[in-house]
Scaffold this motif. Structure first.
Motif, PDB file in Angstrom:
ATOM      1  N   ILE A 124      74.377  26.686  23.059  1.00 25.75           N
ATOM      2  CA  ILE A 124      75.781  27.011  23.298  1.00 25.75           C
ATOM      3  C   ILE A 124      76.667  26.553  22.138  1.00 25.75           C
ATOM      4  O   ILE A 124      77.606  27.255  21.746  1.00 25.75           O
ATOM      5  N   TYR A 125      76.353  25.403  21.552  1.00 28.75           N
ATOM      6  CA  TYR A 125      77.208  24.899  20.474  1.00 28.75           C
ATOM      7  C   TYR A 125      76.909  25.562  19.131  1.00 28.75           C
ATOM      8  O   TYR A 125      77.817  26.036  18.438  1.00 28.75           O
ATOM      9  N   PHE A 126      75.625  25.631  18.763  1.00 32.38           N
ATOM     10  CA  PHE A 126      75.277  26.140  17.441  1.00 32.38           C
ATOM     11  C   PHE A 126      75.124  27.659  17.412  1.00 32.38           C
ATOM     12  O   PHE A 126      75.527  28.314  16.449  1.00 32.38           O
ATOM     13  N   ALA A 127      74.528  28.234  18.471  1.00 32.65           N
ATOM     14  CA  ALA A 127      74.305  29.681  18.475  1.00 32.65           C
ATOM     15  C   ALA A 127      75.553  30.445  18.898  1.00 32.65           C
ATOM     16  O   ALA A 127      76.008  31.352  18.209  1.00 32.65           O
ATOM     17  N   LEU A 128      76.125  30.059  20.055  1.00 30.51           N
ATOM     18  CA  LEU A 128      77.312  30.751  20.546  1.00 30.51           C
ATOM     19  C   LEU A 128      78.608  30.158  20.001  1.00 30.51           C
ATOM     20  O   LEU A 128      79.632  30.823  19.981  1.00 30.51           O
ATOM     21  N   GLY A 129      78.536  28.883  19.590  1.00 28.17           N
ATOM     22  CA  GLY A 129      79.742  28.218  19.118  1.00 28.17           C
ATOM     23  C   GLY A 129      80.381  28.906  17.926  1.00 28.17           C
ATOM     24  O   GLY A 129      81.604  28.969  17.809  1.00 28.17           O
ATOM     25  N   GLY A 130      79.524  29.441  17.036  1.00 33.23           N
ATOM     26  CA  GLY A 130      80.055  30.133  15.872  1.00 33.23           C
ATOM     27  C   GLY A 130      80.759  31.422  16.231  1.00 33.23           C
ATOM     28  O   GLY A 130      81.698  31.844  15.547  1.00 33.23           O
ATOM     29  N   ILE A 131      80.306  32.044  17.312  1.00 34.17           N
ATOM     30  CA  ILE A 131      80.917  33.304  17.751  1.00 34.17           C
ATOM     31  C   ILE A 131      82.160  33.035  18.594  1.00 34.17           C
ATOM     32  O   ILE A 131      83.217  33.642  18.387  1.00 34.17           O
ATOM     33  N   LEU A 132      82.023  32.127  19.550  1.00 35.13           N
ATOM     34  CA  LEU A 132      83.123  31.842  20.474  1.00 35.13           C
ATOM     35  C   LEU A 132      84.061  30.752  19.967  1.00 35.13           C
ATOM     36  O   LEU A 132      85.109  30.522  20.562  1.00 35.13           O
ATOM     37  N   ARG A 133      83.649  30.063  18.906  1.00 38.46           N
ATOM     38  CA  ARG A 133      84.447  28.970  18.325  1.00 38.46           C
ATOM     39  C   ARG A 133      84.775  27.891  19.359  1.00 38.46           C
ATOM     40  O   ARG A 133      85.951  27.532  19.570  1.00 38.46           O
ATOM     41  N   LEU A 134      83.737  27.401  20.009  1.00 33.71           N
ATOM     42  CA  LEU A 134      83.909  26.363  21.019  1.00 33.71           C
ATOM     43  C   LEU A 134      83.883  24.987  20.365  1.00 33.71           C
ATOM     44  O   LEU A 134      83.090  24.727  19.463  1.00 33.71           O
ATOM     45  N   SER A 135      84.740  24.108  20.826  1.00 34.37           N
ATOM     46  CA  SER A 135      84.736  22.729  20.342  1.00 34.37           C
ATOM     47  C   SER A 135      83.519  22.004  20.921  1.00 34.37           C
ATOM     48  O   SER A 135      82.939  22.454  21.924  1.00 34.37           O
ATOM     49  N   PRO A 136      83.115  20.887  20.319  1.00 32.92           N
ATOM     50  CA  PRO A 136      81.978  20.133  20.872  1.00 32.92           C
ATOM     51  C   PRO A 136      82.191  19.731  22.333  1.00 32.92           C
ATOM     52  O   PRO A 136      81.264  19.811  23.147  1.00 32.92           O
ATOM     53  N   PHE A 137      83.406  19.325  22.675  1.00 37.76           N
ATOM     54  CA  PHE A 137      83.701  18.888  24.050  1.00 37.76           C
ATOM     55  C   PHE A 137      83.549  20.050  25.032  1.00 37.76           C
ATOM     56  O   PHE A 137      82.901  19.909  26.087  1.00 37.76           O
ATOM     57  N   ILE A 138      84.113  21.203  24.704  1.00 34.99           N
ATOM     58  CA  ILE A 138      84.022  22.369  25.580  1.00 34.99           C
ATOM     59  C   ILE A 138      82.582  22.868  25.655  1.00 34.99           C
ATOM     60  O   ILE A 138      82.102  23.274  26.727  1.00 34.99           O
TER      61      ILE A 138
END
Length: 256
Positions: A109-123
């Motif tokens: 969720i953080y590394f794969a989707l995080g780049g697409i969705l721009r999620l913070s570490p906390f979220i």
């Protein structure tokens, strides 16, 4: 016999001075008090360094457990739905999520989707824990709902209630009492699993200890304090779950 985090919950009526819970809890508390007195440096320094990490741990755990309860309720209802499509979607979700370790889900969720969705570490941490524990909560809700005699549901329908009203007014209130112990167990397990979010640079309790030890190289002392704090937290909340369960039972017995 099933072995789980539920074994942490004190047995009802076990009020002996030297019960296992008392020994573990007050022993850990005594160590956490004595160590900074005997050796202020580094133990007192560590204790003053990690409080904000404890707060973050609570935030992640509480928010995640509340969201996972909502997810678990709807997915649990989907698991017992007569609609094949809804049932199949809920079942696939549960089987897939329960088959993937939480650590992998955090990374994904953080590394794969995080780049697409721009999620913070906390979220990202809260999202991963909600998705993961939502699957386990769904099974708890499913088991609780199915443990209620079918006759009560049919009687509610016969009285003119819709399926939704029957579930909301008749079935769910009884289910809550049944699922309280396993939900309490999952909360305790989530509290411990929240330490995994430190890999996403979330400044939880474990992350703060790692930050301290990385500059002082006092790994033994830092992680000793972390272990004692986690032990106190899990034992404290297990006691609360046991008390709440006992009060619910006493209330029901008075009604009867």
């Amino acid at each position: 016999m099933e072995i789980s985090d539920g074994q942490l919950i004190p047995e009802r009526g076990d009020n002996a001075l030297f019960s296992s819970w008392n020994i573990a809890f007050f022993g850990a508390l005594a160590l956490l008090i004595i160590l900074p007195i005997v050796k202020p440096d580094p133990y007192w320094t560590i204790l003053t360094f990690i409080p904000d990490g404890v707060l973050v741990t609570f935030e992640v755990t509480v928010i995640s457990i509340l969201l996972s309860l909502v997810v678990g309720l709807f997915v649990g209802l989907g698991r017992i739905s007569r609609n094949i499509l809804i049932n199949r979607i809920a079942t696939v979700y549960v089987e897939i999520i329960r088959g993937i370790p939480l650590l992998v889900q955090l990374f994904y969720i953080y590394f794969a989707l995080g780049g697409i969705l721009r999620l913070s570490p906390f979220i990202s941490a809260i999202t991963a824990m909600t998705i993961c524990y939502g699957a386990y909560m769904a099974e708890i809700f499913r088991a609780g709902l199915q443990s209620i005699p079918r006759g009560q549901f049919e009687a509610a329908l016969a009285l003119g209630l819709s399926r939704g009203q029957a579930i909301r007014k008749i079935i769910l209130p009884q289910t809550i009492k049944i699922i309280l112990p396993p939900v309490g167990n999952e909360f305790i397990a989530m509290l411990k699993d929240s330490s995994l979010v430190s890999i996403l640079a979330v400044s939880d309790l474990l992350r703060r200890a790692r930050e301290y030890s990385s500059t002082t190289f006092e790994y033994f002392e830092a992680f000793t304090v972390v272990a004692l704090v986690y032990l106190l937290l899990t034992l404290f909340f297990s006691k609360l779950v046991g008390i709440l369960e006992e009060r619910l039972d006493n209330r029901d017995s008075k009604k009867n």
